[in-house]
Design a protein around this motif. Sequence first.
Motif, PDB file in Angstrom:
ATOM      1  N   PRO A  53     -19.910 161.419  65.561  1.00 50.45           N
ATOM      2  CA  PRO A  53     -20.500 161.976  64.493  1.00 50.45           C
ATOM      3  C   PRO A  53     -21.952 161.734  64.278  1.00 50.45           C
ATOM      4  N   ASP A  54     -22.678 161.085  65.215  1.00 48.55           N
ATOM      5  CA  ASP A  54     -24.064 161.256  64.997  1.00 48.55           C
ATOM      6  C   ASP A  54     -24.701 162.354  65.783  1.00 48.55           C
ATOM      7  N   SER A  58     -21.606 167.119  63.605  1.00 49.85           N
ATOM      8  CA  SER A  58     -20.984 165.863  63.006  1.00 49.85           C
ATOM      9  C   SER A  58     -19.704 166.221  62.246  1.00 49.85           C
ATOM     10  N   THR A  61     -16.396 166.828  64.773  1.00 49.01           N
ATOM     11  CA  THR A  61     -16.437 165.855  65.913  1.00 49.01           C
ATOM     12  C   THR A  61     -15.066 165.390  65.825  1.00 49.01           C
TER      13      THR A  61
END
Length: 226
Positions: A53-54, A58, A61
Motif C-alpha cells: 500500500p506504500d 496503493s 494493492t
Amino acid sequence: MDGRDITNANSGYNPQNPFANRDPRLAATVLYNGASYRGRAVETFRPNGLDSPDGPESFNTSPTGYYLRKFMDESRDLGSATGSQAPWIYFRLGEVLLNYAEAQNEAAGPDASVYDAVNRIRARASMPNLPVGLTQTQMRDRIRHERQVELAYEEHRYYDVRRWRIANRTENLPVRGVAITKDASGALQYSFPTVQERRFNDRNYFLPIPLKETQANPNLVQNTGY
C-alpha cells in the motif's frame, strides 16, 4: 518440503521465513514478497514496498499481501494487451487423475492405481511420492489436500467442500494475509493478520428454491433455513 500442512511440527515451516522449502506449486500459483516477476522481486513489505500500500498504486494493492500468478503470461506487454488469445481449459489431465483417485479410493481403498494417479501429479510438480501404507481415510485426506493445491483458482474448491460436507469447518475460518515489516537493517518481520471474517451456515449447502417455483408447485418444500 513434501506437502505437509504447515501446522505439522515435522513440516519444516518457519513463520519468519514462510516461503522457503514449500511445495513448488505455491510459487507457481501466487506472487509473494521476494518472488521474481517481470524482471524484479515483488515487494509487499512496508514501508516503501513497490507492491505494498506504500507503492505507486496503493488503491490497487492486495489486501492479503499475495497476488495471482497462475494463468499469467509474463511475456505479454501489459501496455498494449487487448485480451487473451489462449483457449480456456475446462477439463485438464490433473483433474481427471484426481477425480479417478478420489472415486477409486472411495470404492476400493488406496490401491496401486490410486497412488499412481496422485503421484503422477506430484511428480510433475517435483514433489515426492505419497508415503506407502496409507489407510483409506488418510488417502482421502491427502487427495483432498492435493485437489486444494493442484486445482487452486480453477473453480473447484467452492464445490468440493460442499459435496464433501466439510464446508461448515473450512468456510468458517477467517481469511488471513501476510503483513511484512522491513526494519532499518533490512530485516523482515512477518505477521499474519485476519483480513476477512467468513460465516457458513448449514443452509448454505443449498440454494433456496425460487419463490415462483414454490408458488407454481405448492408440493415443493423450501430448503431448510430459507
